[in-house]
Design an enzyme around this catalytic site. Structure first.
Site, PDB file in Angstrom:
ATOM      1  N   TYR A  85      -0.923  -1.761  -9.105  1.00  0.00           N
ATOM      2  CA  TYR A  85      -1.630  -0.943  -8.119  1.00  0.00           C
ATOM      3  C   TYR A  85      -1.663   0.498  -8.624  1.00  0.00           C
ATOM      4  O   TYR A  85      -0.667   1.210  -8.563  1.00  0.00           O
ATOM      5  CB  TYR A  85      -0.912  -1.066  -6.776  1.00  0.00           C
ATOM      6  CG  TYR A  85      -1.451  -0.243  -5.621  1.00  0.00           C
ATOM      7  CD1 TYR A  85      -2.652   0.450  -5.689  1.00  0.00           C
ATOM      8  CD2 TYR A  85      -0.724  -0.182  -4.430  1.00  0.00           C
ATOM      9  CE1 TYR A  85      -3.114   1.181  -4.613  1.00  0.00           C
ATOM     10  CE2 TYR A  85      -1.178   0.544  -3.346  1.00  0.00           C
ATOM     11  CZ  TYR A  85      -2.381   1.233  -3.442  1.00  0.00           C
ATOM     12  OH  TYR A  85      -2.831   1.960  -2.371  1.00  0.00           O
ATOM     13  N   LYS A 140      -5.355  -3.333  -8.993  1.00  0.00           N
ATOM     14  CA  LYS A 140      -5.990  -2.642  -7.863  1.00  0.00           C
ATOM     15  C   LYS A 140      -6.157  -1.203  -8.319  1.00  0.00           C
ATOM     16  O   LYS A 140      -5.194  -0.441  -8.392  1.00  0.00           O
ATOM     17  CB  LYS A 140      -5.138  -2.718  -6.600  1.00  0.00           C
ATOM     18  CG  LYS A 140      -5.726  -1.958  -5.409  1.00  0.00           C
ATOM     19  CD  LYS A 140      -4.751  -1.955  -4.235  1.00  0.00           C
ATOM     20  CE  LYS A 140      -5.329  -1.359  -2.970  1.00  0.00           C
ATOM     21  NZ  LYS A 140      -5.647   0.071  -3.061  1.00  0.00           N
TER      22      LYS A 140
END
Length: 307
Positions: free
Chosen positions: A144, A174
């Protein structure tokens, strides 16, 4: 491992808000209706829980476990993907949450970089991610990337070098950053079974053009139906139509930003648009002035209904 874990992650994923009572305690009663709302009203079938939107760094490890378990339990048979964010400042806490996510049947885990003691190099960051992933080796693992929050500006393309040798369960990123050159290089140099999910809702169309497989974002909680139309238009080659939808979202967010758009404002906007009772944010995030929320709701309806 959940059967859906082997399916490549695509499409919209809502970064969920954490429901609180008016007193600031976790409110599990809202999670079932929340899931139904995402499916029925927004056409969203994936969720990213305990992330930035979910105020994860303001939650205790115990609270994050309770929430993750309830989301997974109530989503079973309804949602396609439940990704649990397990990143923490403490490596031991992150590993504990990763192992717990595997036990409760999460479909995948994600980890942001720790941002008090920051990893200064791609090697240091990869080592941290490897340690966390080792606690749940059979779960698909996502990095992320959110440099505006973490202050960790290591290029993702550098992090990805040799990452699957260290983390066999690695399945993608992400990418919540504005550097589309970095994003494009990640997409172009990576194997097809990885998923690249873009996290800047206001410029999703640009990321789709660069090869994004899908998106994770907070606005998909209440505007997912519009973004699904954007993605469909793009896939069908109707770029002008997709652009119109993206411009509408930019108009809304630009307006909201002038009123101090943050997690507190965003959460109140979700309350007003969905009819759910997700409660206030937790300090140090402050509640949104009610008048501001109503102005943004009015703008939302003007942009997406009247125009």
């Amino acid at each position: 491992m959940a059967p859906s874990a082997e399916k490549k992650l695509t499409g919209l994923v809502a970064a969920t808000f954490t429901p609180f009572t008016p007193q600031g305690e976790v409110n599990l009663a809202e999670i079932g209706p929340y899931i139904d709302y995402l499916i029925e009203k927004q056409g969203v079938h994936g969720i990213f829980v305990n992330g930035t939107t979910g105020e994860s760094m303001s939650l205790t490890v115990a609270e994050r476990k309770i929430l993750a378990e309830d989301w997974c339990q109530k989503a079973r048979g309804k949602l396609d993907q439940v990704i649990v964010h397990v990143g923490c400042m403490s490596l031991k806490d992150a590993k504990e949450l990763a192992g717990h996510a595997a036990q409760i049947g999460a479909d995948a885990i994600a980890v942001m970089a720790p941002f008090f003691f920051k990893p200064r190099t791609a090697d240091a960051l990869r080592s941290f991610l490897q340690e966390v992933a080792s606690a749940a080796p059979n779960l698909p693992f996502y990095y992320y990337h959110i440099p505006a929050v973490t202050g960790v500006n290591v290029p993702v393309r550098d992090v990805l070098e040799g990452v699957e040798e260290l983390i066999p369960s690695f399945r993608g990123v992400k990418f919540s950053g504005i550097d589309l050159m970095d994003f494009g290089q990640c997409v172009s140099d990576s194997p097809p079974h990885w998923s690249f999910l873009y996290g800047m809702d206001e410029q999703l169309l640009a990321a789709l053009a660069m090869g994004a497989d899908g998106a994770v974002g907070s606005t998909y909680n209440y505007a997912g139906c519009h973004f699904n139309k954007l993605i469909s238009a793009f896939k069908e080659g109707h770029v002008v139509q997709a652009r119109k939808i993206q411009f509408k979202m930019q108009e809304l967010l630009s307006y909201a930003m002038k009123l101090g758009f943050d997690v507190g404002v965003n959460k109140q906007l979700m309350n007003e648009l969905s009819g759910l009772s997700l409660g206030p944010p937790r300090l140090p995030v402050t509640p949104c002035p009610f008048a501001h929320a109503l102005l943004i709701v009015k703008k939302y309806h003007h942009v997406f209904t009247d125009s």
